[in-house]
Structure formats: C-alpha cells, structure tokens
Design a protein around this motif. Structure first.
Motif, mmCIF file in Angstrom:
data_model
loop_
_atom_site.group_PDB
_atom_site.id
_atom_site.type_symbol
_atom_site.label_atom_id
_atom_site.label_comp_id
_atom_site.label_asym_id
_atom_site.label_seq_id
_atom_site.Cartn_x
_atom_site.Cartn_y
_atom_site.Cartn_z
ATOM 1 N N VAL A 167 0.832 -1.200 0.000
ATOM 2 C CA VAL A 167 0.000 0.000 0.000
ATOM 3 C C VAL A 167 0.868 1.253 0.000
ATOM 4 C CG1 VAL A 167 -1.689 1.322 1.340
ATOM 5 C CG2 VAL A 167 -1.923 -1.168 1.127
ATOM 6 N N ALA A 168 1.936 1.231 0.808
ATOM 7 C CA ALA A 168 2.803 2.408 0.938
ATOM 8 C C ALA A 168 3.489 2.768 -0.373
ATOM 9 C CB ALA A 168 3.848 2.164 2.023
ATOM 10 N N THR A 169 3.823 1.769 -1.177
ATOM 11 C CA THR A 169 4.559 2.005 -2.420
ATOM 12 C C THR A 169 3.660 1.983 -3.654
ATOM 13 O OG1 THR A 169 5.054 -0.367 -2.606
ATOM 14 C CG2 THR A 169 6.676 1.014 -1.468
ATOM 15 N N GLU A 215 6.524 4.183 -10.829
ATOM 16 C CA GLU A 215 6.613 5.609 -10.527
ATOM 17 C C GLU A 215 7.312 5.885 -9.200
ATOM 18 O OE1 GLU A 215 3.906 4.021 -11.412
ATOM 19 O OE2 GLU A 215 3.487 4.819 -13.420
ATOM 20 N N ASN A 216 7.307 4.909 -8.316
ATOM 21 C CA ASN A 216 7.908 5.087 -6.992
ATOM 22 C C ASN A 216 9.326 4.536 -6.890
ATOM 23 O OD1 ASN A 216 5.814 6.461 -5.620
ATOM 24 N ND2 ASN A 216 4.662 4.561 -5.437
ATOM 25 N N ILE A 217 9.886 4.055 -7.986
ATOM 26 C CA ILE A 217 11.255 3.545 -7.957
ATOM 27 C C ILE A 217 12.226 4.717 -7.835
ATOM 28 C CG2 ILE A 217 13.068 2.385 -9.278
ATOM 29 C CD1 ILE A 217 10.949 0.603 -10.502
ATOM 30 N N GLY A 253 8.102 5.120 -0.322
ATOM 31 C CA GLY A 253 6.819 4.713 0.230
ATOM 32 C C GLY A 253 6.327 5.698 1.275
ATOM 33 N N VAL A 254 5.014 5.811 1.384
ATOM 34 C CA VAL A 254 4.396 6.660 2.404
ATOM 35 C C VAL A 254 3.520 5.767 3.273
ATOM 36 C CG1 VAL A 254 2.953 8.666 2.851
ATOM 37 C CG2 VAL A 254 4.413 8.612 0.815
ATOM 38 N N LEU A 255 3.851 5.676 4.560
ATOM 39 C CA LEU A 255 3.115 4.823 5.478
ATOM 40 C C LEU A 255 1.805 5.479 5.905
ATOM 41 C CD1 LEU A 255 6.115 3.650 7.688
ATOM 42 C CD2 LEU A 255 5.079 2.468 5.734
ATOM 43 N N SER A 292 4.552 9.135 7.325
ATOM 44 C CA SER A 292 6.015 9.149 7.261
ATOM 45 C C SER A 292 6.497 8.539 5.949
ATOM 46 C CB SER A 292 6.615 8.389 8.444
ATOM 47 O OG SER A 292 6.138 7.061 8.477
ATOM 48 N N VAL A 293 7.553 9.137 5.398
ATOM 49 C CA VAL A 293 8.106 8.694 4.125
ATOM 50 C C VAL A 293 9.297 7.767 4.394
ATOM 51 C CG1 VAL A 293 9.085 9.425 1.915
ATOM 52 C CG2 VAL A 293 7.410 10.865 3.084
ATOM 53 N N VAL A 294 9.323 6.637 3.700
ATOM 54 C CA VAL A 294 10.389 5.652 3.883
ATOM 55 C C VAL A 294 10.911 5.207 2.529
ATOM 56 C CG1 VAL A 294 9.503 4.791 6.093
ATOM 57 C CG2 VAL A 294 8.728 3.745 3.941
#
Length: 452
Positions: A149-151, A157-159, A171-173, A177-179
């Motif tokens: 879900v986070a990624t 697009e999130n690579i 990723g966004v939890l 928070s961004v990880v």
C-alpha cells in the motif's frame, strides 16, 4: 501291442496335461509375488505414518524441519500478533554465515545478533519470547500488505534506485512518514544473504552519517528492508548527472560530503565491536539530504570483523574501479579496503570524473592512474572539476590531493585510518580558512530550486 497312432495320441494328451500344469504354476507364482509386493507397500505406509506420529510426539528425537526458534509470539510489549514471516527472521539469524571464509586472528562477535546456539536450542517458550523482545531493537516489523500500500503496489513511478540485488521504492506509510523500501531480488538466495548481512551490520547502528534501518519484512520468499528516506538523491547523480553548465556542488559542499562520509565509515571501523567493513563504498551509495549532509547506505556486502582481524573471502565483492588492488588479487579484506575505496571517492569529488570511463582517451579511462600521473607532472590544478564555478584554494586542493594519494597507497598498511583522515581534512579546513572568513554551515547553499 499298441499301434503307432495310438502311442502318438497318448503322448500328445500327456503333453497338454503337462502344459496345463505349468501354466497353473506360473499363475500361482505371479499371484504370490503380487501379494508379497502389496504387503511390503502396506508395511511401508504403516511405518511412514508411525514415524510421523513419533516425530510429532517426540520432536527432540528427530531433526526438525524448521528451527525450534520459530514459535508463535503474541502481544509482545503491546505489539500486534507477530506474522509468521516476521518470526522466521530469528531462524534466519541462526543460519550459516553469508560466505565461507578463512579467518585469521578473528576475535569476537561473528554471531553478535544470534546469541548462544546451545541456549537457543534448549530454551523454553518463555525464553524464546524474552530473546525475541530483545531483537525488537533491530527495528519494526512491516507486513507485506502494508508496504504494498505504501509504495502503490511497488509501482514503477515510486522507484528511486535500482541495483544488482534489489529495487528501492519510495513509500508513504499510514501515519504519513516517508520511507525507502528495498525489495531484495532473490537471485540464487542472494536476498536471504543480503537480508541477514544488513540486519547484522547496521540493525542496531545509529549515526547521523549512516542511513537508518527502520525495519524489515519477511513473508514467504519476500525479503524487504525499510530505511529512512533521504530526499536529495545520491552523490553519483549530482557529480555525473545532468546538472547544467555549473555544478551546485561547491568546494565547501564537496568537503562537507567528504568529511561526513569519513565520519560514517570511521564509526563502522572504530566505533563498533565487531567492526564493520562496508566493501562497497562508492558515490551511488552516498545519499544526500537537502543540506548536503551525506549518509552512507547499502550494507548488503558488509562484513563483520573482530578486532585486529583479516579475512580471506571466497569471493571478491564490490564495484569495479573502487576495489583495492590487494583485495581484488588476494581476497584479503580489512578496513584498509574501505579506505582505498574512500580515496577513489575523494578523487571523484575533486575531479567530477567516474572511476572508470571508457568514453575518455586511453590514458584517462582509469581515474586513479590518470590522477597520479597528473599530480606527478605537477598539474594538480588541472584535475579540478570544470563544473565548479569557483576553484578551491591551492593550499586546500594540495592537502586533499595528498589525502587521496595516502588512501590509495598500494601498501595497505601505510594507508591512514578513517579517524586520521577526518583529522587531516578538518585540520586542513582550519588551515585553509585562516586569514579568510570561516565557512559556516549556514553559509553553504542548500539544494537549488531548479529541478535536477
């Protein structure tokens, strides 16, 4: 006296009778063999079932299919139920070392995170829970679904990075928070190996110049590592990417990156026991934040060494152009290998050139050889990155060039320690700025508004 014809008829009748008896005997033998085979099969099935029953009742009498460390742990310090894949990490920590190595004079700590095998194998359920609670210090457990879900389903697009051993996603939890999520590629078990190495190397390490490992995901064959997100790319992108006619990396920023990287490596070499040799120090593994603070990342090839230890590895790992000559030729590994790689990185910062560039003329393809040749010919001023708008002061350049040459000394024992390198660079900054206005951190420009 019987006639020949009557004798012939009697003989043929007797032959038929014998033939009939032989046929019956063959059928009886076949039936007997079939019965015996069927009985053997039934016996095997019964013995197999009995063996399984005994194994379930007496697990200590047989070799378990999985480690006895795998237990169901519920509500540890208020956390949610631990997923099966998460619990399995404790089993992974007990497995054999990542590589077979021949150890010379190694002291302690090869299994620093694992504890005593004897104690773990004979421990009770309560002991397992207590041990697991201690291991929570390595970081938080993440469910695979949570990271999906986070990624955005691990979308392209999130690579934000790709390497030989995995793909890194932004990723966004749920809490906002961004990880950075590193999905390890399972190439011949490499995911399992790198997962174990990074846990052992930096699971509990916290330093401002080392990227923070926040947690893990281990479900089925999936192995993922969750890091703090560093939002300004890596050094390779800023040195060799398309940044325009003038690099935003001023001399002051480059020295800030050099000193910060040295501090991170010095902590690994001199601040930990067992010490950690990174083995893959390079510009793409130096992450940068918006204030140009560097963070050393990617510990998938790291090796833990005891005090005064040297290893001979079965495989030479690293990146071409950064690997020290003695490690490449003999497999001898110690912190001096990282010092050599750092020296190449420092050359990269000064020159803006890649360690190996086949697009350049024959005498300039190898950065180390070209650099040494230019210095020997007293042309140090010509090695400076032409994209730097303001060249460094001659004395500052000379000091850093000498540090480079000491780091890449062919005699590994003559190379300085990372702590000594920090003193040389910081003392040099003091000397360079004497008589000038001292450069303070707030004077260093932040990331420009222009997109890279």
């Amino acid at each position: 006296m019987s006639s020949p014809s009557s004798d012939y008829l009697a003989g043929s009748s007797q032959a038929r009778l014998l033939g009939l008896r032989l046929y019956i005997v063959l059928i009886a033998v076949f039936a007997l063999c079939l019965t015996i085979s069927f009985a053997i099969i039934l016996l095997c099935i019964w013995m197999n079932r009995r063996s399984r029953l005994l194994r379930s009742r007496h697990p200590s009498g047989v070799i378990p299919l999985e480690s006895k460390e795998i237990v169901e742990v519920r509500k540890v310090e208020g956390e949610k139920d631990v997923e099966k894949g998460e619990v399995r990490l404790r089993s992974l920590m007990k497995q054999a070392e990542v590589e077979e190595v021949v150890e010379f004079g190694c002291g302690k700590g090869k299994k620093s995170s694992g504890g005593s095998d004897k104690a773990s194998s004979s421990g009770s359920r309560s002991g397992d829970v207590a041990d697991f609670q201690g291991n929570i210090g390595w970081g938080r457990w993440y469910a695979l679904k949570e990271l999906e879900v986070a990624t955005g389903g691990f979308s392209e697009e999130n690579i934000i990075g790709e390497g030989g051993y995995g793909i890194v996603y932004r990723g966004v939890l749920e809490d906002g928070s961004v990880v950075a999520v590193k999905n390890l590629l399972n190439n011949k078990g490499q995911a399992e190996k790198e997962f174990k190495v990074e846990v052992e190397a930096i699971g509990k390490v916290r330093h401002k110049n080392l990227v923070g490992l926040l947690g893990y995901c281990a479900e089925g064959a999936q192995r993922m590592l969750v890091y703090e997100y560093v939002d300004n790319g890596n050094l390779e992108q800023w040195l060799h990417g398309d940044v325009g006619s003038t690099s935003p990396l001023t001399w002051e920023i480059r020295m800030k990156i050099a000193v910060g990287t040295a501090k991170g490596l010095a902590y690994l070499h001199e601040g930990l026991e067992p010490k950690v040799v990174h083995r893959d120090v390079k510009s793409s593994n130096i992450l940068l934040d918006r204030k140009w603070n560097p963070k050393v990342s990617d510990f998938g090839l790291a090796k833990l060494l005891g005090s005064e230890a040297t290893y001979v590895t079965t495989r030479v790992m690293g990146t071409f152009g950064y690997v020290s000559p003695e490690y490449a030729s003999t497999g001898m590994l110690n912190e001096g290998s990282d010092v050599y790689s750092y020296g190449v990185l420092l050359m990269e910062l000064i020159t803006g050139r890649s360690p190996v560039d086949y697009a350049r003329p024959a005498g300039e393809m190898n950065l180390v050889e070209w650099f040494k040749g230019m210095v020997a010919n007293r042309r140090a001023e010509d090695i400076v990155d032409p994209l730097m708008k303001v060249p460094p002061p001659p004395r500052a350049l000379k000091r850093v060039v000498l540090v480079c040459l000491r780091c890449i000394d062919l005699d590994a024992y003559k190379r300085p320690k990372m702590g000594q390198i920090i003193h040389m660079l910081e003392a040099g900054d003091f000397d360079f700025c004497r008589g000038q206005r001292m450069v303070r951190e707030k004077d260093i420009p932040s990331v420009p508004e222009v997109e890279r």
